[in-house]
Design an enzyme around this catalytic site. Sequence first.
Site, short mmCIF file in Angstrom:
data_model
loop_
_atom_site.label_atom_id
_atom_site.label_comp_id
_atom_site.label_asym_id
_atom_site.label_seq_id
_atom_site.Cartn_x
_atom_site.Cartn_y
_atom_site.Cartn_z
N THR A 186 0.64 -1.12 0.06
CA THR A 186 -0.07 0.06 0.04
C THR A 186 0.69 1.21 0.04
O THR A 186 0.56 2.21 -0.78
CB THR A 186 -0.66 0.03 1.55
OG1 THR A 186 -1.95 -1.18 1.14
CG2 THR A 186 -1.66 1.24 1.17
N THR A 193 1.47 -4.70 3.88
CA THR A 193 1.29 -4.81 5.43
C THR A 193 0.61 -6.51 5.48
O THR A 193 0.67 -6.89 6.47
CB THR A 193 0.25 -4.15 6.33
OG1 THR A 193 -0.95 -4.19 5.58
CG2 THR A 193 0.80 -2.69 6.43
N ASP A 194 -0.08 -7.00 4.42
CA ASP A 194 -0.87 -8.24 4.47
C ASP A 194 0.01 -9.31 5.19
O ASP A 194 -0.43 -10.33 5.67
CB ASP A 194 -1.58 -8.55 3.43
CG ASP A 194 -2.59 -7.44 3.16
OD1 ASP A 194 -3.28 -6.72 4.08
OD2 ASP A 194 -3.39 -7.48 2.15
N1 ASP Z 1 -2.74 -5.40 0.34
C1 ASP Z 1 -1.70 -4.53 0.51
C2 ASP Z 1 -0.48 -5.47 0.66
O1 ASP Z 1 -0.10 -6.26 1.55
C3 ASP Z 1 -2.16 -4.06 1.69
C4 ASP Z 1 -0.86 -3.02 2.51
O2 ASP Z 1 -0.01 -3.16 2.14
O3 ASP Z 1 -1.29 -2.63 3.61
O4 ASP Z 1 0.63 -5.32 -0.26
#
Ligand code: ASP
Length: 325
Positions: free
Chosen positions: A12, A85-86
Amino acid sequence: MKRILLIATGGTIACAKTEGGLAPALSPEELLARVPDAQSLCHTEAVQPFNLDSTNISPRHWLLLAQVIEKHYLDFDGFVICHGTDTLAYTAAALSYLIQHTRKPIVLTGAQKPIDQEDTDARQNLLDSLRYACSGDSGVCILFGGHVIAGTRARKTRTKSYNAFSSINFPDLAEVRDHRVARFIPCPQTGSPSFFHRLDTDVALLKLVPGLPAEAFAAIGRLCDGLVIESYGVGGIPDLYLEQLDTLAQAGKTIVLATQVPQEGSDISVYQVGHRVKERYHLLEPYDMTLEATVTKLMWVLGQSQNPEEIRRLFYSPVNFDLIF
Ligand code: ASP
């Protein structure tokens, strides 16, 4: 001035809007341009080994990240990895096993909102991570929302809030607040770093739900070398799967009996449902390790040895604060 390598991998933090939803787009140079204050903190260089939503990250990307750090280890004082973050907690745990005894900080961060949004947490997280990477602390960690969490102890516990990560069964290592680093847990003594280049990726995690068919239990076990069973409470195996467990153990699978309860860990000797299988099948248990650490540690352990005694020794050897019990 300290030299920091920024390793941008997507997520993200680097996303832009597309017609089909957010997708990683920004280069590492574009990320750094959004935090001009970084120039007064450190000298930064940047690489981008891949640019992915972290949903698409797999063990080969962990090995690649470890390789990038190994290649540049002597040229920099610290490393900051921008990551979605995932699956950030899995990557941080995997890197904790692939790069041990590092005396340099390897800081993983990301954001809940893209860096170009006005109300983003990305600029703060990136700047804090660069500051922390200059602090001289050692080891693999996640920095998010001001919290510094050991790479083996993090879990994404919130999908939207800025304090997205929690340290499970262990305190935060440090905090970064108002441009200052407060360290709570002393850095371990480190020697020369050890880099590892092998993972056994045939490791599966099976979450029990009441009534899961015995055939499903057997099938997933058959397909892997190492099976982490996310059971209930302090740990136990339902009667329904005893026969399948026996078959898997006889086939030489390494089986870890874990818990799906997020806090406080396993203790499988307590109840008959756990006690009866622990000794008989030489099951391993994670105690206070997180599931993310348990799964990636098992991949690392099975990548190093096939010998049951050595597997047990490595699995129970603490790495980067992963295990206290
Ligand atoms: N879907 C995103 C990822 O993990 C979510 C994020 O980065 O917060 O790349």
